[in-house]
Design an enzyme around this catalytic site. Structure first.
Site, short mmCIF file in Angstrom:
data_model
loop_
_atom_site.label_atom_id
_atom_site.label_comp_id
_atom_site.label_asym_id
_atom_site.label_seq_id
_atom_site.Cartn_x
_atom_site.Cartn_y
_atom_site.Cartn_z
N GLN A 44 -22.15 -0.93 12.31
CA GLN A 44 -21.08 0.06 12.35
C GLN A 44 -21.52 1.37 11.72
OE1 GLN A 44 -17.54 0.39 9.92
NE2 GLN A 44 -16.30 0.11 11.76
N ASN A 71 -6.94 -7.07 14.62
CA ASN A 71 -7.38 -7.12 13.22
C ASN A 71 -6.19 -6.78 12.31
OD1 ASN A 71 -8.85 -4.78 11.07
ND2 ASN A 71 -9.30 -6.95 10.89
N GLY A 72 -6.18 -7.46 11.18
CA GLY A 72 -5.16 -7.19 10.17
C GLY A 72 -4.35 -8.42 9.83
N ASP A 73 -4.50 -8.87 8.58
CA ASP A 73 -3.68 -9.96 8.03
C ASP A 73 -3.94 -11.32 8.68
OD1 ASP A 73 -2.63 -7.93 6.54
OD2 ASP A 73 -0.72 -7.82 7.62
N CYS A 76 -11.46 4.28 9.20
CA CYS A 76 -11.51 4.24 7.74
C CYS A 76 -10.57 5.30 7.13
CB CYS A 76 -12.94 4.46 7.26
SG CYS A 76 -13.03 4.38 5.46
N LYS A 81 -13.85 0.85 16.39
CA LYS A 81 -12.84 0.18 15.55
C LYS A 81 -11.92 1.27 15.01
CE LYS A 81 -12.41 -2.94 11.58
NZ LYS A 81 -12.00 -2.07 10.46
N PRO A 90 -16.53 -5.34 9.52
CA PRO A 90 -17.42 -4.58 8.62
C PRO A 90 -16.69 -4.37 7.30
CG PRO A 90 -16.67 -3.22 10.50
CD PRO A 90 -15.97 -4.53 10.61
N LEU A 91 -17.32 -4.68 6.20
CA LEU A 91 -16.67 -4.52 4.88
C LEU A 91 -17.66 -3.85 3.94
CD1 LEU A 91 -15.09 -8.10 4.51
CD2 LEU A 91 -13.82 -5.99 4.95
N ARG A 118 -10.31 -9.20 4.81
CA ARG A 118 -10.12 -9.67 3.44
C ARG A 118 -10.11 -11.19 3.30
NH1 ARG A 118 -4.97 -6.14 2.67
NH2 ARG A 118 -4.97 -6.63 4.91
C1 LIG Z 1 -13.52 -4.04 0.71
C2 LIG Z 1 -13.26 -3.52 2.09
C3 LIG Z 1 -14.24 -2.81 2.74
C4 LIG Z 1 -14.01 -2.34 4.04
N1 LIG Z 1 -15.01 -1.68 4.69
C5 LIG Z 1 -14.85 -1.33 5.99
C6 LIG Z 1 -15.92 -0.75 6.74
O1 LIG Z 1 -17.04 -0.58 6.22
N2 LIG Z 1 -15.68 -0.42 8.04
C7 LIG Z 1 -14.46 -0.64 8.64
O2 LIG Z 1 -14.29 -0.34 9.83
N3 LIG Z 1 -13.45 -1.19 7.97
C8 LIG Z 1 -13.62 -1.55 6.67
N4 LIG Z 1 -12.60 -2.16 6.01
C9 LIG Z 1 -11.38 -2.53 6.76
C10 LIG Z 1 -11.54 -3.95 7.34
O3 LIG Z 1 -12.63 -4.03 8.20
C11 LIG Z 1 -10.27 -4.40 8.07
O4 LIG Z 1 -10.04 -3.53 9.16
C12 LIG Z 1 -9.05 -4.41 7.18
O5 LIG Z 1 -9.35 -4.98 5.93
C13 LIG Z 1 -7.89 -5.18 7.84
O6 LIG Z 1 -8.27 -6.50 8.09
P1 LIG Z 1 -7.86 -7.73 7.11
O7 LIG Z 1 -6.36 -7.71 6.98
O8 LIG Z 1 -8.38 -8.95 7.80
O9 LIG Z 1 -8.50 -7.44 5.79
C14 LIG Z 1 -12.77 -2.58 4.69
C15 LIG Z 1 -11.79 -3.29 4.00
C16 LIG Z 1 -12.00 -3.75 2.72
C17 LIG Z 1 -10.92 -4.53 2.03
#
Ligand SMILES: Cc1cc2nc3c(=O)[nH]c(=O)nc-3n(C[C@H](O)[C@H](O)[C@H](O)COP(=O)(O)O)c2cc1C
Length: 340
Positions: free
Chosen positions: A83, A213-215, A113, A152, A29-30, A238
């Protein structure tokens, strides 16, 4: 490599509505990114992956705001998780019911979050500190809906010595059917590196599927993360920005299917137009403002990308964006002809 293809399937029981996910690779979710239009682009390359909505505030949804975020999910192709964030159990369970009625494949509760606006009010990562409330939220939502309920979260609030394992076991007991772990604490935000090793240790403790999740930005990260964590799935955040094909690319790699083709430069530029057209159709001229951030993420890593990007984000309307892109494509093709 057999290890990785043992099973791509994640099974969730639900309360009457069981779910099967035929892919280990999921879209995070972003907020501000994973709207219906973006998900449609991601879906082109990732037919089986679980994709998520942006996080949705339960109280707002209950009062009729943000309903477009869950509108007609059942008409979208493939599984879409909704979410929800909030700290009010009644609002969260009511919002979950609305999302279920709208076609949510599952309901995910945001307990990770770190944004102050959300955690100060007791939602998101603040729930790591209010464990009784977190448990109540899971129980209430599980009782309110038939689809599976998932969570999450992160590895802790301030540090990793907070016995997050006990917290996660209690969420599992409360009815959470899958946990996604961003391998950082709330305090770490996005700094440092995600701790895949700790995710792996937690995976061993839980009976329900654990999603790492992460990186994770590419197939190599995905292999390394799966090897280190033995997780049931991976969630990509990301890495998708500007690259809506990425979930599909990683899914192919994890399933060991050969032949994934990343879009070439021309296709990436045409994707910008397609995305922009959809945004304008849905949101009118405001669509251009939303498109700008996607343009700056997509228009990179090719000769002249920087100068084209600078022009595209300054374009005053959709026609100017299209003219600039069509001109750039013509130049690219001309140069290709000269070189061959
Ligand atoms: C622009 C942006 C928006 C995000 N929005 C949410 C969200 O709505 N809900 C959530 O659980 N995490 C949110 N996250 C966190 C991501 O879902 C993820 O957990 C975090 O970026 C780590 O994963 P990555 O390293 O693959 O980016 C957001 C992250 C970014 C960068």
């Amino acid at each position: 490599m057999d290890f990785y293809i043992m099973s791509s399937i994640i099974k969730l029981r639900g309360k009457g509505v069981s779910r099967i996910i035929n892919s280990k690779v999921m879209l995070s979710p972003l907020a501000g990114v994973t709207d219906k239009i973006f998900r449609k682009l991601v879906r082109k390359w990732a037919p089986e992956s679980l994709l998520f909505t942006e996080m949705i505030n339960a109280t707002s949804l209950k009062h009729g705001y943000g309903t477009q975020k869950i509108k007609q999910l059942e008409l979208e192709k493939g599984p879409i998780g909704v979410q929800i964030f909030d700290n009010r159990p009644f609002a969260v369970s009511e919002a979950a019911k609305l999302a279920e009625d709208s076609g949510a494949f599952l309901i995910d509760i945001n307990m990770g979050c770190p944004v102050k606006k959300i955690s100060r009010k007791g939602g998101g990562s603040a729930l790591i500190n209010d464990r009784l409330l977190a448990i109540e939220l899971v129980k209430r939502v599980s009782n309110a809906v038939k689809v599976p309920v998932t969570v999450k979260t992160r590895l802790g609030w301030e540090n990793k010595e907070e016995n997050i394992e006990e917290f996660l076991l209690s969420l599992q007991d409360a009815g959470a059917e899958m946990i996604t772990l961003h391998g950082r604490t709330r305090k770490e935000g996005f700094s440092g590196k995600a701790d895949w090793e700790m995710i792996g240790k937690i995976k061993e403790l839980l009976e329900i599927p654990v999603i790492a999740n992460g990186d994770i930005k590419n197939p190599k990260d995905a292999y390394n993360c799966l090897k280190k964590t033995n997780a049931d799935g991976l969630m990509i955040g990301r890495g998708i920005l500007g690259s809506p094909w990425k979930i599909g690319e990683i899914d192919y790699a994890v399933k060991e299917i050969k032949g994934f083709e990343e879009p070439n430069i021309e296709e990436k530029l045409l994707l910008i137009i397609e995305h922009l057209d959809e945004l304008i159709k849905e949101k009118g001229s405001h669509g251009l403002l939303i498109a700008r951030k996607h343009i700056s993420w997509t228009c990179k890593n090719f000769p002249e990308a920087t100068s084209l990007r600078n022009k595209l984000v300054r374009a005053i309307d959709a026609n100017e964006v299209k003219e600039l892109i069509n001109k750039a494509i013509k130049t690219l093709n001309y140069e290709k002809k000269i070189l061959t």
